[in-house]
Write an enzyme that holds these catalytic residues in place. Structure first.
Site: not given
Ligand SMILES: NC(=O)c1ccc[n+]([C@@H]2O[C@H](COP(=O)([O-])OP(=O)(O)OC[C@H]3O[C@@H](n4cnc5c(N)ncnc54)[C@H](O)[C@@H]3O)[C@@H](O)[C@H]2O)c1
Ligand SMILES: [Zn+2]
Length: 383
Positions: A145, A167, A209, A251, A261, A265, A269, A272, A276, A289
């Site tokens: 929990r 999130k 971003e 943020k 949101e 918030r 987007n 996006h 998206h 992304h």
């Molecule tokens: N929670 C939120 O508010 C929010 C906001 C935006 C995006 N997201 C989510 O985030 C995700 C995308 O995140 P991302 O862009 O970080 O992608 P990711 O986590 O897939 O990382 C991208 C790549 O970089 C590699 N990597 C990470 N750190 C590294 C480093 N320091 N050196 C070398 N390689 C490294 C990872 O292994 C991966 O292959 C999506 O799932 C998206 O939905 C969430």
């Molecule tokens: Zn984004």
């Protein structure tokens, strides 16, 4: 609805509160009552993680959720730091990639947490990009929990966006991030040094971003990005710390006003909605992304010029900065009917249309209710 983030003109590095140059730690506090926490930003901070967890009152066992790529680079430093601060540590690897941000992987993480004997006095550390952060955060929100968790984001996108705001989610076969929870971390530790190993493509995607914050919320920050684009591309530490801090401040302000949101918030987007949809249609990894968001912002800016929300000069500045930062603004070829379908499925679409975030000039946003058909026409992708 319209708005901009509070706070005056952006004037780093000297104007940033708490900025003391190299070797310092910049702190942004997210004020959410009992769920408040700090984002600590610096260079070379990983070895200090353990003592920072102690000072946040964390106790017991620590489970570090990471992936093989990040574990090979930073797992040892994190494990050593936590161990020397007195925590017993379990490393849990999940496979690398968005396609593993799902219930099967989540169940494996639960199995590993139970196996390692974690209880309600233990905590989870998310070490990696947004995929690790989202999944590990959701595991923390739901295991017994809810147990505390700490974000150690290692991609630029995670450092400026996904690790802040609480999130957490996994994907469902029917859509991205469909299963999730709002659950705030106890601490976010941003070590900009980890970006040195990030593939350039992922770094540039994160910059999209960063630009988003400037266009939608802070015109002076956008000016700063224009003036410091070379330093950003060169990963200048001082510039990176200032930029990450400003994104986190913006943020944090938005999340403080609207944790769940329902209002401001939504400004995050920006770019996006179309981004998206294009990301989904372009197919696996042909657009990451941030790349899709860059195209979505370029389309949004043009739409806003057509609607009289901004001038052609604003559009030109946005396209120029994105291009300079290595981001393409050309949409991939997509079938209009498929794009329409994707827009209709947008989880943010409501009866009466999609809440489309417009840039009002540069640095302010408004929300327009547009139907998917209108969006298709205005974007120029409908023919
Ligand atoms: N929670 C939120 O508010 C929010 C906001 C935006 C995006 N997201 C989510 O985030 C995700 C995308 O995140 P991302 O862009 O970080 O992608 P990711 O986590 O897939 O990382 C991208 C790549 O970089 C590699 N990597 C990470 N750190 C590294 C480093 N320091 N050196 C070398 N390689 C490294 C990872 O292994 C991966 O292959 C999506 O799932 C998206 O939905 C969430
Ligand atoms: Zn984004």
């Amino acid at each position: 609805m319209s708005g901009r983030a509070r706070a005056g003109a952006f004037a780093p590095p000297n104007g940033i509160s708490g900025f003391k140059g190299l070797g310092s730690v910049n702190v942004v506090t997210v004020n959410l009552g009992e769920s408040s926490y700090d984002i600590q930003i610096g260079s070379g901070l990983l070895p200090t993680l353990g003592r920072r967890c102690v000072s946040r009152g964390l106790t017991g066992r620590a489970a570090v959720v990471t992936n093989p790529t990040v574990n090979a680079l930073y797992g040892d430093a994190v494990q050593r730091s936590l161990t020397s601060a007195g925590f017993s540590v379990t490393m849990i690897e999940i496979p690398d990639g968005e396609e593993f941000k799902n219930a099967v992987t989540l169940n494996r993480v639960y199995d590993a947490l139970i196996e390692a004997g974690l209880d309600r006095r233990s905590f989870i550390v998310a070490l990696g990009g947004g995929v690790v952060g989202d999944l590990a955060g959701f595991a923390a929100a739901t295991f017994m929990r809810g147990i505390p968790f700490v974000q150690v984001p290692t991609t630029l996108l995670a450092q400026v966006d996904s690790s802040v705001g609480g999130k957490t989610a996994i994907d469902h076969p029917r859509g991205k991030n469909l299963i999730g929870a709002f659950y705030q971390p106890r601490l976010v530790l941003v070590d900009v040094e980890t970006l040195s190993t990030l593939p350039k493509r992922e770094y540039c995607a994160g910059l999209a971003e960063v630009v988003k914050y400037g266009v939608a919320l802070d015109g002076s920050f956008f000016d700063y990005l224009e003036r410091h684009a070379d330093a950003l591309l060169a990963m200048d530490v001082e510039c990176l710390m200032a930029v990450i801090q400003r994104c986190c401040e913006l943020k944090a302000q938005v999340v403080e006003l609207d944790e769940k949101e329902t209002g401001i918030r939504q400004a995050l987007n920006y770019g996006h909605t179309l981004g998206h949809a294009l990301e989904t249609l372009a197919g696996y990894r042909s657009l990451v992304h941030g790349e899709a968001v860059a195209i979505g912002m370029a389309l949004a800016a043009r739409i806003c010029a057509l609607r009289g929300e901004c001038g052609d000069d604003d559009v030109a500045r946005i396209l120029k900065l994105l291009g300079y930062l290595g981001l393409s603004v050309t949409p991939p070829a997509v079938e209009p009917s498929q794009l329409l379908d994707a827009l209709l499925k947008d989880k943010k679409s409501r009866e009466g249309g999609i809440n489309f975030i417009c840039n009002h000039g540069i640095g302010n946003y408004t929300v327009a209710q547009l139907s998917p058909e209108e969006l298709l026409t205005l974007s120029g992708l409908g023919v």
